[in-house]
Design an enzyme around this catalytic site. Structure first.
Site, PDB file in Angstrom:
ATOM      1  N   ASP A   1       4.202  55.470 -38.990  1.00 41.29           N
ATOM      2  CA  ASP A   1       5.364  56.128 -39.594  1.00 41.29           C
ATOM      3  C   ASP A   1       5.212  57.641 -39.721  1.00 41.29           C
ATOM      4  O   ASP A   1       4.152  58.155 -40.078  1.00 41.29           O
ATOM      5  CB  ASP A   1       5.612  55.556 -40.993  1.00 41.29           C
ATOM      6  CG  ASP A   1       6.172  54.149 -40.931  1.00 41.29           C
ATOM      7  OD1 ASP A   1       6.205  53.564 -39.830  1.00 41.29           O
ATOM      8  OD2 ASP A   1       6.560  53.634 -41.992  1.00 41.29           O
TER       9      ASP A   1
ATOM     10  N   ASP B   1      10.852  45.263 -36.732  1.00 39.86           N
ATOM     11  CA  ASP B   1       9.573  45.776 -37.230  1.00 39.86           C
ATOM     12  C   ASP B   1       8.431  44.774 -36.983  1.00 39.86           C
ATOM     13  O   ASP B   1       8.640  43.678 -36.453  1.00 39.86           O
ATOM     14  CB  ASP B   1       9.746  46.075 -38.741  1.00 39.86           C
ATOM     15  CG  ASP B   1       8.923  47.254 -39.204  1.00 39.86           C
ATOM     16  OD1 ASP B   1       7.968  47.641 -38.513  1.00 39.86           O
ATOM     17  OD2 ASP B   1       9.225  47.777 -40.304  1.00 39.86           O
TER      18      ASP B   1
END
Ligand code: GLA
Length: 409
Positions: free
Chosen positions: A206, A151
């Site tokens: 997201d 990430d």
């Protein structure tokens, strides 16, 4: 050139090829990765029991055998680093440790994935890998990790390409084949640089469990299925075997309607996207299982040619997509973005479908294709007559076209 000089030149070349700057990524992900990830449904609420039960459910539901191989724990599995800097699993949530959990997952015929972050902390506030890349890669390899999602939180001052290259080199050096899934959200256009670095890269922020909306969370936004689809424009040329655009994990079974679930899954298949389920596999209604387990749709995603689909036309909120498949077949999707049903007409013979990227064209005027409806599981027609169909709101018609020899009647 003298023999000695030739030898010296050859040795220099070999030394170059062996240096980390030339390290090759592992040869993995010939087709888009498939599996499950904890984040979309469970967020930080992960523990070893959930992972074991999910592995069991992937087997008993038949989803493992349909292709879902990776069992991936997202954020929040981490505890603190030890005195030597080695990362440890959260001892409350994972009392048996990660090696034992990986062994359990492997014993079910599945593969095991973990999550970390290029920055100092993960998005969930756990220790990130910054400054510990080689140590972490060694730890993952020693646990038997097969997949790393990496990430991009808490990375102030870092450059994405370099940060991801560092972890790629660390994984390579650790020696255990680990699929490297970049989760940088698209900011540095990873599709332009990440093919030699990893096996997939997130193209957007997201996803969340909504078909057509944007969720404003203050300093970041989450996106619905259609919003994510629209952000894939122009990216298809960057994807292919071993290096995939990743429009984020699936929200199938997380509150969308049955029509929306079908459409979401079909879109991801047409995009040759990783199919990483994000629902509770242990408690899965039959309708959700029917979507995730549809092998004919999975075959569109997993097609060996690895060519991402293209939007051929759009009219009145209905989009017409084609995806060239290995062996001369095509997938066709009519996506109705509207909330209400639409009648769809498509005159094959009048449509010149040419894919400049793959050099493939579907010459419907000369070649007859029989089609199969992949959601109804019915062979319903061929391309000699225009397609006429009603598509419910926020749903798709998904066909597989197969050429039939002989001229069109
Ligand atoms: C980011 C990622 C998500 C998820 C969370 C975990 O938002 O994009 O997919 O991994 O972090 O904190």
């Amino acid at each position: 050139m003298s023999a000695r000089r030739l030898l010296a030149a050859l040795l220099a070349l070999l030394a170059c090829a062996a240096s980390p700057a030339f390290a090759q990524k592992f040869d993995l992900a010939a087709t888009p990765p498939m599996g499950w990830n904890s984040w979309n449904k469970f967020a930080c609420n992960v523990n070893e029991q959930l992972i074991r039960e999910t592995a069991d459910a992937l087997v008993s539901s038949g989803l493992r055998d349909a292709g879902y191989r990776y069992v991936n724990i997202d954020d929040c599995w981490q505890g603190e680093r030890d005195a030597q800097g080695f990362i440890r699993a959260d001892a409350q949530r994972f009392p048996s440790g990660m090696k034992a959990l990986a062994d359990y997952v492997h014993a079910q015929g599945l593969l095991f994935g973990l999550y970390s972050d290029a920055g100092w902390k993960t998005c969930g506030g756990r220790p990130g890998s910054r400054g510990h890349e080689f140590q972490d890669a060694q730890t993952y390899a020693s646990w038997g990790v097969d997949y790393l999602k990496y990430d991009w939180c808490e990375t102030g001052g870092l450059k994405a390409e370099g940060a991801y290259q560092t972890m790629a080199a660390a994984l390579r050096q650790a020696g255990h084949p680990i699929l490297f899934s970049l989760c940088e959200w698209g900011g540095s256009q990873p599709w332009t640089w990440a093919a030699p670095v990893g096996h997939s890269w997130r193209t957007t922020g997201d996803i969340f469990g909504c078909f057509d909306c944007v969720q404003n969370n203050g300093d970041w936004k989450a996106f619905g299925v259609l919003q994510i689809l629209d952000m894939q424009d122009g990216l298809r040329k960057y994807a292919g075997p071993g290096h995939w655009n990743d429009p984020d994990m699936l929200e199938v079974g997380n509150g969308l309607t049955a029509n929306q679930d079908r459409a979401h899954f079909s879109i991801w298949a047409m995009l040759a996207a990783p199919l990483i389920a994000g629902n509770d596999i242990r408690n899965m209604p039959a309708a959700v299982h029917a979507v995730l387990g549809n092998r004919a749709v999975i075959a569109i995603d997993q097609d060996a040619a690895g060519i991402q689909g293209l939007r051929h036309a759009a009219k009145d909120g209905v989009e017409y997509w084609f995806k060239p498949l290995a062996g001369g077949d095509w997938a066709f999707m009519a996506l109705n973005r509207n909330a209400s049903a639409r009648h769809v007409s498509f005159d094959w013979a009048a449509a010149a479908v040419r894919d400049e990227l793959s050099g493939r064209d579907a010459d419907f005027a000369r070649t007859r294709y029989a089609w199969r409806d992949l959601w109804q599981d019915r062979a319903t027609g061929d391309t000699t007559r225009p397609l006429e169909a009603d598509v419910p709101g926020q749903d798709v018609l998904l066909l597989r076209l197969t050429p039939r020899t002989g001229p069109a009647p």
